[in-house]
Design a protein around this motif. Structure first.
Motif, PDB file in Angstrom:
ATOM      1  N   TRP A   1      29.551  -5.187  19.250  1.00  0.00           N
ATOM      2  CA  TRP A   1      30.855  -4.886  19.836  1.00  0.00           C
ATOM      3  C   TRP A   1      31.305  -6.033  20.743  1.00  0.00           C
ATOM      4  O   TRP A   1      30.489  -6.799  21.255  1.00  0.00           O
ATOM      5  CB  TRP A   1      30.821  -3.582  20.630  1.00  0.00           C
ATOM      6  CG  TRP A   1      29.943  -3.613  21.843  1.00  0.00           C
ATOM      7  CD1 TRP A   1      30.312  -3.947  23.126  1.00  0.00           C
ATOM      8  CD2 TRP A   1      28.531  -3.327  21.908  1.00  0.00           C
ATOM      9  NE1 TRP A   1      29.229  -3.875  23.971  1.00  0.00           N
ATOM     10  CE2 TRP A   1      28.121  -3.491  23.247  1.00  0.00           C
ATOM     11  CE3 TRP A   1      27.581  -2.945  20.956  1.00  0.00           C
ATOM     12  CZ2 TRP A   1      26.804  -3.304  23.655  1.00  0.00           C
ATOM     13  CZ3 TRP A   1      26.276  -2.745  21.359  1.00  0.00           C
ATOM     14  CH2 TRP A   1      25.892  -2.917  22.697  1.00  0.00           C
ATOM     15  N   GLY A   2      32.604  -6.135  20.906  1.00  0.00           N
ATOM     16  CA  GLY A   2      33.175  -7.163  21.773  1.00  0.00           C
ATOM     17  C   GLY A   2      34.680  -7.040  21.824  1.00  0.00           C
ATOM     18  O   GLY A   2      35.296  -6.300  21.049  1.00  0.00           O
ATOM     19  N   LEU A   3      35.286  -7.756  22.735  1.00  0.00           N
ATOM     20  CA  LEU A   3      36.732  -7.722  22.893  1.00  0.00           C
ATOM     21  C   LEU A   3      37.402  -8.425  21.718  1.00  0.00           C
ATOM     22  O   LEU A   3      36.927  -9.460  21.236  1.00  0.00           O
ATOM     23  CB  LEU A   3      37.137  -8.394  24.200  1.00  0.00           C
ATOM     24  CG  LEU A   3      38.633  -8.423  24.533  1.00  0.00           C
ATOM     25  CD1 LEU A   3      39.128  -7.021  24.851  1.00  0.00           C
ATOM     26  CD2 LEU A   3      38.899  -9.356  25.713  1.00  0.00           C
ATOM     27  N   ASN A   4      38.506  -7.869  21.253  1.00  0.00           N
ATOM     28  CA  ASN A   4      39.297  -8.522  20.220  1.00  0.00           C
ATOM     29  C   ASN A   4      39.700  -9.912  20.728  1.00  0.00           C
ATOM     30  O   ASN A   4      40.311 -10.048  21.784  1.00  0.00           O
ATOM     31  CB  ASN A   4      40.543  -7.675  19.925  1.00  0.00           C
ATOM     32  CG  ASN A   4      41.322  -8.186  18.740  1.00  0.00           C
ATOM     33  OD1 ASN A   4      41.459  -9.379  18.521  1.00  0.00           O
ATOM     34  ND2 ASN A   4      41.856  -7.248  17.964  1.00  0.00           N
ATOM     35  N   GLU A   5      39.339 -10.946  19.971  1.00  0.00           N
ATOM     36  CA  GLU A   5      39.558 -12.319  20.409  1.00  0.00           C
ATOM     37  C   GLU A   5      41.024 -12.623  20.713  1.00  0.00           C
ATOM     38  O   GLU A   5      41.340 -13.449  21.569  1.00  0.00           O
ATOM     39  CB  GLU A   5      39.035 -13.290  19.350  1.00  0.00           C
ATOM     40  CG  GLU A   5      37.521 -13.443  19.353  1.00  0.00           C
ATOM     41  CD  GLU A   5      37.011 -13.986  20.676  1.00  0.00           C
ATOM     42  OE1 GLU A   5      37.546 -14.998  21.170  1.00  0.00           O
ATOM     43  OE2 GLU A   5      36.091 -13.376  21.237  1.00  0.00           O
ATOM     44  N   SER A   6      41.928 -11.948  20.029  1.00  0.00           N
ATOM     45  CA  SER A   6      43.346 -12.197  20.250  1.00  0.00           C
ATOM     46  C   SER A   6      43.808 -11.720  21.626  1.00  0.00           C
ATOM     47  O   SER A   6      44.898 -12.080  22.081  1.00  0.00           O
ATOM     48  CB  SER A   6      44.182 -11.517  19.161  1.00  0.00           C
ATOM     49  OG  SER A   6      44.044 -10.106  19.233  1.00  0.00           O
ATOM     50  N   LEU A   7      42.968 -10.925  22.302  1.00  0.00           N
ATOM     51  CA  LEU A   7      43.339 -10.377  23.605  1.00  0.00           C
ATOM     52  C   LEU A   7      42.612 -11.054  24.758  1.00  0.00           C
ATOM     53  O   LEU A   7      42.895 -10.763  25.922  1.00  0.00           O
ATOM     54  CB  LEU A   7      43.038  -8.875  23.646  1.00  0.00           C
ATOM     55  CG  LEU A   7      43.734  -8.006  22.600  1.00  0.00           C
ATOM     56  CD1 LEU A   7      43.210  -6.581  22.672  1.00  0.00           C
ATOM     57  CD2 LEU A   7      45.237  -8.017  22.798  1.00  0.00           C
TER      58      LEU A   7
ATOM     59  N   ALA B   1      42.656 -14.059  26.068  1.00  0.00           N
ATOM     60  CA  ALA B   1      43.471 -14.855  26.987  1.00  0.00           C
ATOM     61  C   ALA B   1      44.337 -13.989  27.895  1.00  0.00           C
ATOM     62  O   ALA B   1      44.735 -14.405  28.990  1.00  0.00           O
ATOM     63  CB  ALA B   1      44.347 -15.827  26.197  1.00  0.00           C
ATOM     64  N   SER B   2      44.628 -12.781  27.467  1.00  0.00           N
ATOM     65  CA  SER B   2      45.504 -11.898  28.245  1.00  0.00           C
ATOM     66  C   SER B   2      44.778 -11.188  29.372  1.00  0.00           C
ATOM     67  O   SER B   2      45.403 -10.533  30.209  1.00  0.00           O
ATOM     68  CB  SER B   2      46.139 -10.856  27.313  1.00  0.00           C
ATOM     69  OG  SER B   2      45.146  -9.967  26.812  1.00  0.00           O
ATOM     70  N   GLY B   3      43.447 -11.286  29.384  1.00  0.00           N
ATOM     71  CA  GLY B   3      42.670 -10.618  30.432  1.00  0.00           C
ATOM     72  C   GLY B   3      42.657  -9.116  30.292  1.00  0.00           C
ATOM     73  O   GLY B   3      42.584  -8.384  31.287  1.00  0.00           O
ATOM     74  N   ALA B   4      42.721  -8.640  29.043  1.00  0.00           N
ATOM     75  CA  ALA B   4      42.771  -7.201  28.789  1.00  0.00           C
ATOM     76  C   ALA B   4      41.510  -6.479  29.255  1.00  0.00           C
ATOM     77  O   ALA B   4      41.530  -5.269  29.470  1.00  0.00           O
ATOM     78  CB  ALA B   4      42.988  -6.953  27.293  1.00  0.00           C
ATOM     79  N   ASP B   5      40.415  -7.219  29.414  1.00  0.00           N
ATOM     80  CA  ASP B   5      39.139  -6.588  29.767  1.00  0.00           C
ATOM     81  C   ASP B   5      38.778  -6.743  31.239  1.00  0.00           C
ATOM     82  O   ASP B   5      37.612  -6.557  31.616  1.00  0.00           O
ATOM     83  CB  ASP B   5      38.020  -7.169  28.900  1.00  0.00           C
ATOM     84  CG  ASP B   5      37.877  -8.674  29.074  1.00  0.00           C
ATOM     85  OD1 ASP B   5      38.806  -9.301  29.630  1.00  0.00           O
ATOM     86  OD2 ASP B   5      36.848  -9.223  28.651  1.00  0.00           O
TER      87      ASP B   5
END
Length: 207
Positions: free
Chosen positions: A56-62, A64-68
């Protein structure tokens, strides 16, 4: 005017009691996590024997947005597919996550590491997992332990990338022994009761 205000207030309180303060709705969560597993569509695995590797991991497209930014922990779970929930209320999917019964088996519960692109875990299927069709889901939690995002191995309809688990069938040896002992005790008790009943009847007939 005051009467209408009181009615509105009571309705508000009732709705609040029904939903519960702080409850999270699954439908409100963004799907920001990418989750994958080593399982294949339709694959059959055995409880207590086979292993599943989950990533599992953060969607790479997000990224840069600091979604996590508020993600502190990730819990990965084994979840029932709709086909194994039908007519089984104890596995029912509910939008309110406090009442949802879809995901009942924890695979991993780890701190979220923003420095890693992906995290993975090898999990041996637990012996108490029943025979059913499953998928894998992960929830991201904030510092208050509240779900703030999710990801899963299947689509929104939960119809793809599903796999089977064959639960352990039969009874353990200790249960077999206990069953035999109980049956033997029941038979002995029955004969003892019949013997005493017959003896009492004989005494009454002599009197």
């Amino acid at each position: 005017m005051e009467f209408h205000f009181i009615i509105s207030f009571l309705v508000f309180c009732f709705c609040l009691a029904q939903t519960g303060y702080g409850d999270v709705l699954f439908s409100s969560l963004p799907r920001t996590l990418v989750v994958s597993s080593s399982t294949q569509q339709g694959q059959e695995l055995k409880a207590g024997e086979d292993r599943i590797t989950v990533t599992w991991g953060l969607n790479e497209s997000l990224r840069a947005s600091g979604a996590d930014e508020e993600y502190k922990n990730v819990k990965v779970s084994l979840c029932y597919a709709p086909v194994s929930q039908k007519d089984r209320g104890w596995r029912k999917t509910v939008d309110n996550l406090n009442k949802d019964k879809t995901c009942q088996f924890t695979i991993a519960n780890r701190p979220y590491d923003a420095s890693q692109t992906n995290q993975s875990y090898d999990w041996t299927i637990e012996k108490d997992v029943p025979s059913a069709t499953f998928f894998v889901r992960a929830y991201a939690y904030n510092s208050a332990g509240i779900e703030v995002a999710f990801g899963q191995t299947t689509d929104a309809r939960k119809s793809s990338n599903l796999f089977e688990i064959q639960g352990i069938s039969g009874r353990q040896g200790s249960l077999e022994i206990a069953s035999v002992c109980f049956s033997a005790f029941s038979v002995v008790s029955l004969f003892g009761f019949l013997f005493l009943e017959k003896r009492n009847n004989n005494r009454l007939s002599k009197n």
